[in-house]
Design a protein around this motif. Structure first.
Motif, PDB file in Angstrom:
ATOM      1  N   ALA A  27      -4.696   6.809  -2.203  1.00 23.03           N
ATOM      2  CA  ALA A  27      -4.089   8.144  -2.191  1.00 23.03           C
ATOM      3  C   ALA A  27      -4.726   9.053  -3.232  1.00 23.03           C
ATOM      4  O   ALA A  27      -5.004  10.227  -2.958  1.00 23.03           O
ATOM      5  N   GLY A  28      -4.986   8.515  -4.427  1.00 19.66           N
ATOM      6  CA  GLY A  28      -5.555   9.331  -5.492  1.00 19.66           C
ATOM      7  C   GLY A  28      -6.989   9.750  -5.219  1.00 19.66           C
ATOM      8  O   GLY A  28      -7.365  10.918  -5.427  1.00 19.66           O
ATOM      9  N   THR A  66      -3.564   7.752   5.716  1.00 23.15           N
ATOM     10  CA  THR A  66      -4.233   6.448   5.727  1.00 23.15           C
ATOM     11  C   THR A  66      -3.258   5.331   5.392  1.00 23.15           C
ATOM     12  O   THR A  66      -3.244   4.278   6.049  1.00 23.15           O
ATOM     13  N   LEU A  67      -2.423   5.542   4.386  1.00 21.28           N
ATOM     14  CA  LEU A  67      -1.439   4.530   4.017  1.00 21.28           C
ATOM     15  C   LEU A  67      -0.416   4.319   5.131  1.00 21.28           C
ATOM     16  O   LEU A  67       0.020   3.184   5.375  1.00 21.28           O
ATOM     17  N   PHE A  88       0.844  -1.195   0.000  1.00 23.45           N
ATOM     18  CA  PHE A  88       0.000   0.000   0.000  1.00 23.45           C
ATOM     19  C   PHE A  88       0.880   1.246   0.000  1.00 23.45           C
ATOM     20  O   PHE A  88       0.651   2.194  -0.767  1.00 23.45           O
ATOM     21  N   VAL A  89       1.900   1.237   0.868  1.00 21.19           N
ATOM     22  CA  VAL A  89       2.781   2.399   0.996  1.00 21.19           C
ATOM     23  C   VAL A  89       3.695   2.524  -0.218  1.00 21.19           C
ATOM     24  O   VAL A  89       3.827   3.599  -0.817  1.00 21.19           O
ATOM     25  N   VAL A  90       4.344   1.421  -0.590  1.00 21.44           N
ATOM     26  CA  VAL A  90       5.339   1.470  -1.662  1.00 21.44           C
ATOM     27  C   VAL A  90       4.726   1.963  -2.968  1.00 21.44           C
ATOM     28  O   VAL A  90       5.256   2.880  -3.615  1.00 21.44           O
ATOM     29  N   THR A  91       3.615   1.368  -3.374  1.00 20.95           N
ATOM     30  CA  THR A  91       3.021   1.769  -4.659  1.00 20.95           C
ATOM     31  C   THR A  91       2.360   3.143  -4.570  1.00 20.95           C
ATOM     32  O   THR A  91       2.384   3.905  -5.538  1.00 20.95           O
ATOM     33  N   GLY A  92       1.774   3.455  -3.410  1.00 22.43           N
ATOM     34  CA  GLY A  92       1.178   4.771  -3.243  1.00 22.43           C
ATOM     35  C   GLY A  92       2.213   5.880  -3.335  1.00 22.43           C
ATOM     36  O   GLY A  92       1.994   6.909  -4.003  1.00 22.43           O
ATOM     37  N   LEU A  99       6.667   7.922   5.608  1.00 20.49           N
ATOM     38  CA  LEU A  99       5.529   8.500   4.888  1.00 20.49           C
ATOM     39  C   LEU A  99       4.937   9.681   5.639  1.00 20.49           C
ATOM     40  O   LEU A  99       4.508  10.668   5.027  1.00 20.49           O
ATOM     41  N   LEU A 100       4.922   9.617   6.954  1.00 16.33           N
ATOM     42  CA  LEU A 100       4.414  10.752   7.732  1.00 16.33           C
ATOM     43  C   LEU A 100       5.341  11.961   7.601  1.00 16.33           C
ATOM     44  O   LEU A 100       4.872  13.105   7.549  1.00 16.33           O
ATOM     45  N   PHE A 101       6.659  11.729   7.559  1.00 17.60           N
ATOM     46  CA  PHE A 101       7.589  12.833   7.308  1.00 17.60           C
ATOM     47  C   PHE A 101       7.289  13.481   5.957  1.00 17.60           C
ATOM     48  O   PHE A 101       7.283  14.710   5.827  1.00 17.60           O
ATOM     49  N   LEU A 102       7.056  12.648   4.939  1.00 11.51           N
ATOM     50  CA  LEU A 102       6.754  13.182   3.608  1.00 11.51           C
ATOM     51  C   LEU A 102       5.431  13.942   3.608  1.00 11.51           C
ATOM     52  O   LEU A 102       5.320  15.025   3.027  1.00 11.51           O
ATOM     53  N   THR A 103       4.447  13.392   4.280  1.00 11.15           N
ATOM     54  CA  THR A 103       3.107  13.981   4.269  1.00 11.15           C
ATOM     55  C   THR A 103       3.083  15.362   4.901  1.00 11.15           C
ATOM     56  O   THR A 103       2.453  16.296   4.382  1.00 11.15           O
ATOM     57  N   TYR A 104       3.764  15.498   6.026  1.00  8.86           N
ATOM     58  CA  TYR A 104       3.692  16.741   6.805  1.00  8.86           C
ATOM     59  C   TYR A 104       5.011  17.507   6.797  1.00  8.86           C
ATOM     60  O   TYR A 104       5.294  18.260   7.732  1.00  8.86           O
TER      61      TYR A 104
END
Length: 222
Positions: free
Chosen positions: A180-181, A196-197, A49-53, A115-120
Motif C-alpha cells: 500500500a505504501g 491490490t490488497l 495483507f489486508v489487516v496490516t495494510g 476494503l473496496l468500500f474504503l478505497t472508493y
C-alpha cells in the motif's frame, strides 16, 4: 433402568469424545506434506495483507484521499474494532455449526468488499460499510483459522504447526503495509495499493475453498 441410563447420557460429551477418537493427530512433518497446510497458510497470509495494510494506512487514506478529519477517521476505526468484537462472538456461536472453510472464505470476501468500500468511498455510508464488513470478517476469521488447523491436523503438534504456518503468514503481515505504501508513493494515493490488497483477499478466499481436510497419516500397527 434403560430409560434412566439413556437420559443420563450427555450428547455434547459423546460428540467431543468421538472427535478426539477420530482426530488425525499429524506430526509437524506430516502436516507440511499436505496441500491443506500450505493453502491455509497462504489464505491466512492473504488476510494479513489486508489487516496490516488497513491498520497502517487507513487513517491517512481517509484524511488525505477522502478529505475526512482525523476525528472522523478515528471514529471509523473505532467502529471497525466494535465490529471485530461482534465477529469474535459470532465465531463462538456459528463456528461449530457450519463448515469453517466456507465461513473463512466468506470472511475473505468480507475483507475484500470492506476494503473496496474504503478505497472508493463517496460518502459516510461507504465508510460505515467498510468498518462493519472488514471488522466483522476480521473478528470471525481469526478464531476459525485456529480451529480449522486443530480439526485438520489434531492437537499432537498443533504448536509446531502454527509456528511453521507463521513463517508463511508473516509475509502478509509485512507485505500489506509495504504494498500500500509503495503504490501510494508511486501514484499519489492509496487506490492502487488498496485495490491490490483487496484482490489478494479474494485470492485468499479461493485458497480456503481449496483446502480440503487431509487423509489421516498412516500409522504402523504394533
Amino acid at each position: 433402568m434403560d430409560g434412566i441410563g439413556s437420559r443420563s447420557r450427555d450428547p455434547v460429551s459423546d460428540l467431543e469424545n468421538e472427535s478426539r477418537e477420530t482426530a488425525p493427530d499429524f506430526t509437524a512433518r506430516e502436516a507440511l506434506r499436505t496441500p491443506a497446510f500450505w493453502l491455509l497458510s497462504l489464505g491466512h497470509g492473504c488476510a494479513l495483507f489486508v489487516v496490516t495494510g488497513v491498520n497502517t494506512h487507513a487513517i491517512m487514506h481517509m484524511k488525505e484521499g477522502l478529505g475526512y478529519t482525523i476525528e472522523a477517521a478515528s471514529f471509523a476505526m473505532m467502529l471497525q474494532t466494535l465490529a471485530q468484537l461482534v465477529g469474535v462472538g459470532l465465531a463462538a456461536w456459528i463456528g461449530d455449526r457450519f463448515d469453517k472453510r466456507i465461513l473463512s472464505a466468506l470472511c475473505m470476501l468480507g475483507h475484500m468488499g470492506g476494503l473496496l468500500f474504503l478505497t472508493y468511498a463517496t460518502g459516510p455510508a461507504m465508510i460505515v460499510a467498510y468498518a462493519i464488513l472488514h471488522g466483522t470478517a476480521w473478528g470471525l476469521r481469526g478464531p476459525l483459522l485456529q480451529a480449522i488447523r486443530a480439526d485438520f491436523f489434531g492437537r499432537r503438534a498443533i504448536g509446531m504447526i502454527l509456528g511453521l504456518s507463521f513463517m508463511i503468514i508473516v509475509i502478509g503481515q509485512i507485505g500489506g503495509p509495504m504494498i500500500a505504501g509503495i503504490l501510494a508513493d508511486m501514484t499519489g494515493n492509496y487506490r492502487a495499493g488498496f485495490t491490490t490488497l483487496a484482490l489478494l483477499a479474494g485470492l485468499g478466499s479461493a485458497f480456503f475453498l481449496l483446502a480440503k481436510r487431509p487423509s489421516p497419516p498412516p500409522r504402523n500397527s504394533a
